[in-house]
Every structure is written in structure tokens, then in C-alpha cells.
Design an enzyme around this catalytic site. Structure first.
Site, short mmCIF file in Angstrom:
data_model
loop_
_atom_site.label_atom_id
_atom_site.label_comp_id
_atom_site.label_asym_id
_atom_site.label_seq_id
_atom_site.Cartn_x
_atom_site.Cartn_y
_atom_site.Cartn_z
N CYS A 26 106.78 89.81 43.22
CA CYS A 26 105.40 90.43 44.08
C CYS A 26 106.23 91.19 45.05
O CYS A 26 107.06 90.69 45.92
CB CYS A 26 104.81 89.08 44.81
SG CYS A 26 103.77 89.91 46.05
N ASN A 49 114.44 99.25 38.91
CA ASN A 49 114.37 100.01 37.43
C ASN A 49 112.75 99.92 37.17
O ASN A 49 112.03 99.14 37.19
CB ASN A 49 115.12 99.17 36.52
CG ASN A 49 114.90 99.59 35.17
OD1 ASN A 49 115.75 100.67 34.90
ND2 ASN A 49 114.49 99.03 34.23
N GLU A 50 112.37 101.17 36.92
CA GLU A 50 111.15 101.18 36.50
C GLU A 50 110.07 100.66 37.39
O GLU A 50 109.24 99.61 36.70
CB GLU A 50 110.98 100.93 34.92
CG GLU A 50 111.73 102.05 34.07
CD GLU A 50 111.48 101.91 32.50
OE1 GLU A 50 110.90 100.90 32.48
OE2 GLU A 50 111.60 102.78 32.20
N CYS A 61 99.96 93.04 42.19
CA CYS A 61 100.02 91.57 42.34
C CYS A 61 98.81 91.33 42.98
O CYS A 61 98.42 91.90 44.38
CB CYS A 61 101.42 91.26 43.00
SG CYS A 61 101.47 89.68 43.25
N CYS A 79 98.13 87.95 44.49
CA CYS A 79 98.54 86.79 45.48
C CYS A 79 98.15 86.97 46.65
O CYS A 79 97.53 87.78 47.28
CB CYS A 79 99.93 86.29 45.15
SG CYS A 79 100.94 87.23 46.30
N GLU A 138 116.49 107.67 30.75
CA GLU A 138 116.82 106.89 29.59
C GLU A 138 115.89 107.36 28.30
O GLU A 138 114.73 108.00 28.74
CB GLU A 138 116.14 105.25 29.98
CG GLU A 138 116.75 104.34 30.76
CD GLU A 138 115.66 103.12 30.68
OE1 GLU A 138 114.88 102.90 30.02
OE2 GLU A 138 116.09 102.51 32.03
N TRP A 166 109.98 97.65 20.66
CA TRP A 166 108.75 97.07 21.35
C TRP A 166 107.34 97.47 21.04
O TRP A 166 106.27 97.16 21.65
CB TRP A 166 108.91 97.15 23.10
CG TRP A 166 109.35 98.47 23.58
CD1 TRP A 166 110.88 98.71 24.02
CD2 TRP A 166 108.82 99.67 23.68
NE1 TRP A 166 110.91 99.97 24.41
CE2 TRP A 166 109.73 100.47 24.28
CE3 TRP A 166 107.40 100.08 23.51
CZ2 TRP A 166 109.36 102.07 24.72
CZ3 TRP A 166 107.11 101.42 23.77
CH2 TRP A 166 108.20 102.47 24.38
N GLU A 203 116.37 92.64 23.58
CA GLU A 203 116.38 93.96 23.36
C GLU A 203 117.62 94.19 22.41
O GLU A 203 118.03 95.56 22.10
CB GLU A 203 116.89 94.84 24.62
CG GLU A 203 115.44 94.93 25.18
CD GLU A 203 115.47 95.83 26.48
OE1 GLU A 203 116.61 95.95 27.16
OE2 GLU A 203 114.47 96.51 26.67
N PHE A 208 117.44 94.41 19.29
CA PHE A 208 117.06 95.30 18.07
C PHE A 208 116.62 96.77 18.57
O PHE A 208 116.39 97.55 17.98
CB PHE A 208 116.08 94.64 17.16
CG PHE A 208 116.20 93.41 16.38
CD1 PHE A 208 117.03 93.64 15.15
CD2 PHE A 208 115.94 92.24 16.67
CE1 PHE A 208 117.46 92.58 14.57
CE2 PHE A 208 116.43 91.05 15.91
CZ PHE A 208 117.18 91.19 14.64
N HIS A 209 116.76 96.85 19.78
CA HIS A 209 116.85 98.31 20.43
C HIS A 209 117.99 99.27 20.15
O HIS A 209 119.00 98.80 20.12
CB HIS A 209 116.66 98.30 21.84
CG HIS A 209 116.03 99.24 22.56
ND1 HIS A 209 116.65 100.60 22.73
CD2 HIS A 209 114.64 99.52 23.19
CE1 HIS A 209 115.66 101.59 23.17
NE2 HIS A 209 114.72 100.85 23.85
C1 GAL Z 1 113.08 100.61 29.68
C2 GAL Z 1 113.89 99.86 30.87
C3 GAL Z 1 115.14 99.67 29.92
C4 GAL Z 1 114.85 99.36 28.59
C5 GAL Z 1 114.13 100.06 27.78
C6 GAL Z 1 113.80 99.76 26.35
O1 GAL Z 1 111.67 100.59 30.01
O2 GAL Z 1 114.05 100.58 31.65
O3 GAL Z 1 115.44 98.47 30.89
O4 GAL Z 1 114.12 97.93 28.53
O5 GAL Z 1 112.78 100.44 28.38
O6 GAL Z 1 113.31 100.84 25.86
#
Ligand code: GAL
Length: 669
Positions: A117, A151-152, A160, A162, A308, A316, A356, A358-359
């Protein structure tokens, strides 16, 4: 935001590097391969809190010291992350109140990431200790080139609900409204007996039997967005005290709804974005262009970083599209064409474990004997050919208005049409410009309109009196605007502006909307122009009464037959167009063509075959033309310019041939 033009002497190339997932013996190979692939920057530590602080207050920087030294020795700079996006399990066990809570009361536990949170004082306290210790430890380190905060922000869960969040919300509201009477008035709490007699009665918009109060929702969205920005500010303050010369960024998620990125970007040294287009979608390249243009606009045209992307697929979506041969390169140059100075990936080496594994990665499980690796390596070695472009800019004469607050309010509940969405509408309009290779910026309603000739307002539901006045002045002064339905209906509190729509824009548009009608999903309506063209329209139709505007097209069936659907108004030295419905793509195209003619906007790049994207980057003295073949067939592009193509180092005249997904960057004579 500082002018960050000189932050980096070369295009950044690299990605998230998670050495803590690997035995140290591998690190040397990592570094050797990074050098082979032209990697010059890696993001380290993004998710390493539990490794860096395995128990409260016990820090272990040993492993990170070793890899930081190795990277420095190899001349690879580090974009050092504050690993605050995933607090370690010891923390949530100690402070269960710091877990995120959804509007239905469900807690989101540790075991994945981003489960904290933002309002938890315990979380904030530990972040402050960790970030101070980390920054003090590495402040002199030669590898440290940039900070990557968290991160993001807002990914997975944007808000949140709560009790701590509720209490913090009340503090935010007290600062905004000072007294309850003002809040009650602003929220219109006479409706449905919602009047508050004590601040403690106010709660987040948790699950309720029926619609929430829209003004309450809007403030909640503002508050939730502000909270993430405040968490960023906390860290920024520490980092700037300890390492004032190191630039700071955090990674965005394109058109991410939960955070007002205009507000956020103003605080960063350089804006960064993560982008994972679904290449199974036909228009993925258009959407990617649109996101890049947003990100550049958030930073007011300054260079930005693609922080990224995937070198191959993601893991995903239900079906994760591959990047066909050449597509990763194409997407990377598209970002550069639209202002990026860094091409980074998630992640360097594909994980062997975790969710991740398989990413896609720069270095796949199968190693260097892979197409992905070859493409990554070849791009990294090719990029330095463009170093002379680092200080160049993308210049646009057209802007699309984009405002998070209006977006939130637009897509809240209980309107006459409840399935409209802002981003698809923006994309429809954007595409008409994209198809003509017309460069577009995004602009906030309070932004500077003066540098544009044409400004488009898609569903700008909330529009303040001041912003409307600026638009009015813009048109009087010779500008052109195109306003769509669902614009200017409400003020900043989500109260309807009375007296006919669209609020304060009636004069500049030369009309009054007296009512609107939803169109049935199965039937829609048809719009016929005065020259006889016919376009389908859908969602809704405004009932427009002309004052000084002329009708360019009218509905041609049902009880609204002959009611103006598209209008034009000559106002001062400029012109305003109004579109009272949602048009099919050919209709939008027709309308944009008219608006462009009126704004006297010539096509910057003429004669490109369809499927070839053209973008110009420029300095005061020079221009470079990017040509991107977005299709899987080779194509010949006739050229009215000559110059040197920088990637192949060949002189070009009259025409150039682009391979499937091929790219050319021509330094124009
Ligand atoms: C982003 C994230 C990364 C990784 C990536 C996978 O959203 O910042 O850490 O998870 O997606 O696609």
C-alpha cells in the site's frame, strides 16, 4: 525537468539485468556477451530487495558490489534501480497492514510483486532507510549512471482501499477542501443522501450496491495518482541529496490509466517507458507510434528512453505473439524515430525459474545460437551509426489533447452511453494522421497550444473555463480545432456546465448541443455530407443547433434525420470543427483531411507507399528521414530527396528499397 539533451553521449542499449538469479560464474560470460552485443547500460537491482536487505536493517551489498565493479571494468554503465516495487516477505509478515487491499476488502498478499500500500508508513519508513543506504553506498561508484526508481508504479493494482488509505485520503481532502460544507457542495452529496457530517465518515469508494458518487470517484482517482507520485518524490528527494548529478527516471506504461503522467513527468530528469505491443494485432505498429508520441510529449519533446521491450515474445497474454524476423529492429527504430535515445529490454538473460521464465530475453535459454540473439547483437552494433542524431528532435504542428482527469471522469459510471472509451477513440483519430505520416504531439489542456496549427479534442469530457478560453483564443488567433462529442460537458468537479453543451466551447464552435441520443448497437446511423458522401456512425448522436456554424454533414435516418452531425465555424482568424458522433474510419479520414486543409498543413513526407512509416528528426541545421517498412513484403520507396542512408552508409537518390520490416535513416541533403 532538466534539459537532458546531453545526459548520454550515445544511444543507450541494454536491459534489465538480474545477476542475483544466477551463480556468479555466469557473470563473466554475461559481461563478455554484453560487450559482444554492444550493450552499454543495464538496469540492475529492480527486484532485489530481499537479497539486499535479507532481514530488517541487515544489508548485504557484497554481491552487488562485485557485479557493479565488473560492469564498471567493462565500461557498461548501470541504471541502478531502487528495488522498492517488491518488498520482502519479512516486511509484510511484520506489518500486515501494509498489504494492498481491493475495493471489495480482499488483501493482496506477498508471493508475487507490487503488493504494498503506498500509504503505509511502515513501507515508507523502510524505503527511506533502504534508498538512503543504497545511494550512500554507491554514490561514488563509477558504474552508476542513472537511477531507476521503483518499477512501473501502479502496475497490477492502481489503488489501495485499506483503512490507512482511507485516513490518508481524508488528509488529502481536508487539504483540498478545508471544510466539509465545501466538500459536500463539490461532491453534490445532496444526491442520494450522501451528505457528510464528520470527516471520519468519508471512505474510499469501496464496493457499494449501486453507482458511486462520480465527484467522489474523481477525487479518489486524483488522490490515488498523487500517492504514487508522492512515493516517487520521497525517493527522488533522497537521491538528489546524495547524488545530485545522477539523472533519475522511472518506467511508465504508455497510456496507463491510474497515474496522471503529465504531473509525474514534470518531476523526472528523463522520461522512460515500457512497451510490449501485441504483434498479433493488425495495428500494433500504429499503437506503438502513438505511445511513443505520448511519451515524447510528456517530456515536452525532450529525449526519452524505451526502458523495456521484449526481444521476442512476452508470457502474460493468452497467446504471446512472436516478433518475426526484423520486427524487434523495426520497433526499436520506430522508437528512435519518435525521439527515443535508449533502446532497452526486459530482460538480459532469460530466467530459468520464476513466473517470467517463458518471457523473451536478449539472451534466450538456448543461448547465442538463436535468431533472437543474432538480432539483438546486430542491432546493438548498428546503433552507433546514428549517434549524430542524439540531439535532434521531432517537431509536430498537430496535437491531440490528452488529460488523465478527464479520462477518469469520462469512463466513470452512469452516462447516456457507457461503453465509450477514450484510448480507442484517440487511436482512431491518431491513425488518420499516422496514415499521412503527419507527426502528432499530445498536449494537456493547460499546455502551450501556440506551437500547433491544429488541435484535436477527442472526448475531452472535462474542460475548465480557463482551458476553454485558451482554445477560444487559439482559434481567434488563426488556429484550427476539431472537437468531438462528449467534450466540454463537465467542470473539474464533474458537474455539468448548464445551458446546453459543450459548456464553454459553444461560442468558438458556433453551436449548441441541446440533447444527445444514444445509437443502438445494432443499427447506428448514417451521416451524409453536403457533397453526398455517406459514412456510418455509432455510439451516440448529438442534437446540434447551429448558431454561427455551418453543417458539413447530417444524419440521414431516424428521428434525427437532417440534424447536423459535422459542423464548421469560422471564428476570428481561425476555424473550429465539431463532430457530434463517432464516425467510421473513412468518415474520420474525410474530416481530418478537411481539418488539415483548413489548417494549411502540408504533408511533410509525400509519396510513401502505404505501409511505409516516415518520420523526421531534426536539428536547426539538419534533417533525418526515418523510413520504416511495417509490412512483410519488400517495398520500393520513391524519394523526392537525396542523401546518405546511415545504416548501410550508402548514397540514396530517387528511390530506396526496403526489405521486409526494413528500416532506412536518411541524412537529408
Ligand atoms: C514489465 C515489468 C518487468 C517485466 C515485464 C514483462 O511490466 O516492468 O519487470 O515483468 O513487464 O513483460
Amino acid at each position: 525537468m532538466e534539459n537532458n539533451q546531453s545526459l548520454f553521449p550515445q544511444f543507450l542499449y541494454g536491459g534489465d539485468y538480474n545477476p542475483e538469479q544466477w551463480p556468479e560464474e555466469i557473470w563473466e560470460e554475461d559481461i563478455r556477451l554484453m560487450q559482444e552485443a554492444g550493450v552499454n547500460m543495464v538496469s540492475v537491482g529492480v527486484f532485489s530487495w530481499s537479497k539486499l536487505e535479507p532481514a530488517p536493517g541487515e544489508y548485504d551489498f557484497g554481491w552487488m558490489d562485485r557485479i557493479m565493479d565488473m560492469l564498471a571494468g567493462a565500461g557498461i554503465r548501470v541504471n541502478l534501480a531502487t528495488p522498492t516495487a517488491s518488498p520482502p516477505p519479512w516486511m509484510t509478515r511484520r506489518y500486515p497492514d501494509m498489504l494492498l487491499q481491493k475495493g471489495d476488502g480482499t488483501h493482496l498478499w506477498h508471493g508475487s510483486r507490487r503488493h504494498y500500500c503506498p500509504h503505509s508508513p511502515d513501507y515508507q519508513h523502510h524505503v527511506s532507510n533502504l534508498v538512503t543506504t543504497l545511494a550512500s553506498h554507491y554514490k561514488e561508484h563509477p558504474a552508476l549512471a542513472m537511477w531507476h526508481i521503483d518499477n512501473e508504479y501502479g502496475c497490477h493494482q492502481e489503488q489501495c482501499f485499506c483503512d490507512t488509505s482511507a485516513a490518508t485520503f481524508r488528509v488529502w481532502l481536508k487539504a483540498k477542501y478545508k471544510d466539509l460544507d465545501t466538500l459536500n457542495r463539490t461532491w453534490g452529496t445532496t444526491f442520494w443522501s450522501q451528505g457528510y457530517s464528520d470527516w471520519e465518515e468519508i471512505i474510499p469508494p469501496r464496493s457499494t450496491p449501486a453507482f458511486h458518487n462520480p465527484s467522489h470517484l474523481l477525487d479518489w482517482d486524483r488522490f490515488s495518482s498523487d500517492s504514487w507520485i508522492e512515493r516517487f518524490d520521497d525517493q527522488m528527494k533522497i537521491l538528489k541529496e546524495i547524488t545530485p548529478h545522477i539523472p533519475v527516471t522511472t518506467n511508465y506504461m504508455g497510456f496507463h490509466k491510474g497515474i496522471d503522467y503529465w504531473k509525474f513527468a514534470a518531476r523526472e530528469d528523463i522520461v522512460s517507458n515500457d512497451l510490449y505491443p501485441d504483434t498479433f494485432q493488425e495495428d500494433w505498429i500504429v499503437e506503438a507510434a502513438m505511445v511513443h508520441d505520448l511519451i515524447r510529449s510528456l517530456g515536452h519533446g525532450n529525449p526519452w528512453i524505451l526502458m523495456e521491450q521484449s526481444a521476442a515474445h512476452v508470457n502474460w497474454r493468452r497467446r504471446n505473439a512472436p516478433k518475426k524476423p526484423g520486427v524487434m529492429r523495426l520497433g526499436s527504430y520506430q522508437a528512435i524515430a519518435r525521439g527515443a535515445v535508449g533502446i532497452m529490454f526486459f530482460q538480459w538473460r532469460a530466467s530459468l525459474f520464476g513466473s517470467e521464465k517463458f518471457h523473451g530475453a536478449m539472451l534466450p535459454h538456448a543461448g547465442t545460437d538463436t535468431r533472437t540473439w543474432q538480432e539483438v547483437k546486430s542491432l546493438g552494433n548498428e546503433l552507433p551509426a546514428l549517434n549524430q542524431l542524439l540531439l535532434s528532435r521531432v517537431i509536430a504542428d498537430t496535437a491531440i489533447m490528452m488529460d488523465w482527469e478527464s479520462w477518469w471522469a469520462l469512463e466513470n459510471n452512469s452516462k447516456h452511453v457507457n461503453d465509450i472509451q477514450l484510448i480507442p477513440q484517440i487511436k482512431n483519430l491518431y491513425k488518420a494522421f499516422y496514415d499521412r505520416n503527419i507527426q502528432v504531439d499530445f498536449v494537456h489542456p493547460d499546455g502551450n497550444l501556440e506551437k500547433y496549427r491544429l488541435v484535436v479534442l477527442p472526448y475531452q469530457y472535462i474542460l475548465s473555463k480557463e482551458a476553454a478560453k485558451r482554445l477560444d483564443d487559439f482559434v481567434k488567433g488563426g488556429g484550427t480545432i476539431l472537437v468531438t462529442t462528449f467534450s466540454g460537458l463537465a467542470d473539474e468537479n464533474d458537474h455539468i456546465i448548464p445551458g446546453g453543451y459543450p459548456g464553454y466551447l459553444k461560442d468558438v464552435l458556433g453551436l449548441k448541443v441541446t440533447d444527445f441520443t444514444a445509437l443502438s448497437e445494432s443499427r447506428g446511423n448514417v451521416v451524409m455530407t453536403s457533397e453526398g458522401q455517406v459514412f456510418n456512425c455509432t455510439y451516440m448522436a448529438d442534437i446540434v443547433e447551429l448558431t454561427s456554424a455551418e453543417s458539413l454533414a447530417a444524419y440521414n435516418k431516424d428521428f434525427i434525420i437532417d440534424t447536423p452531425a459535422i459542423t464548421v465555424n469560422h471564428y476570428g482568424s481561425g476555424t473550429s470543427f465539431y463532430l457530434g458522433t463517432e464516425l467510421d474510419p473513412s468518415g474520420l479520414d474525410w474530416l481530418i483531411e478537411r481539418a488539415l486543409k483548413t489548417a494549411d498543413l502540408a504533408l511533410p513526407i509525400k509519396g510513401l507507399p502505404s505501409g511505409v512509416e516516415g518520420v523526421i528528426r531534426q536539428t536547426v541545421h539538419k534533417k533525418w528521414l526515418f523510413l520504416l517498412n511495417t509490412g512483410e513484403e519488400p517495398v520500393s520507396v520513391p524519394l523526392q530527396i537525396s542523401g546518405v542512408e546511415l545504416l548501410s552508409k550508402t548514397r540514396i537518390q530517387d528511390q530506396i528499397r526496403l526489405s521486409p520490416y526494413g528500416v532506412a535513416v536518411i541524412e537529408m541533403n
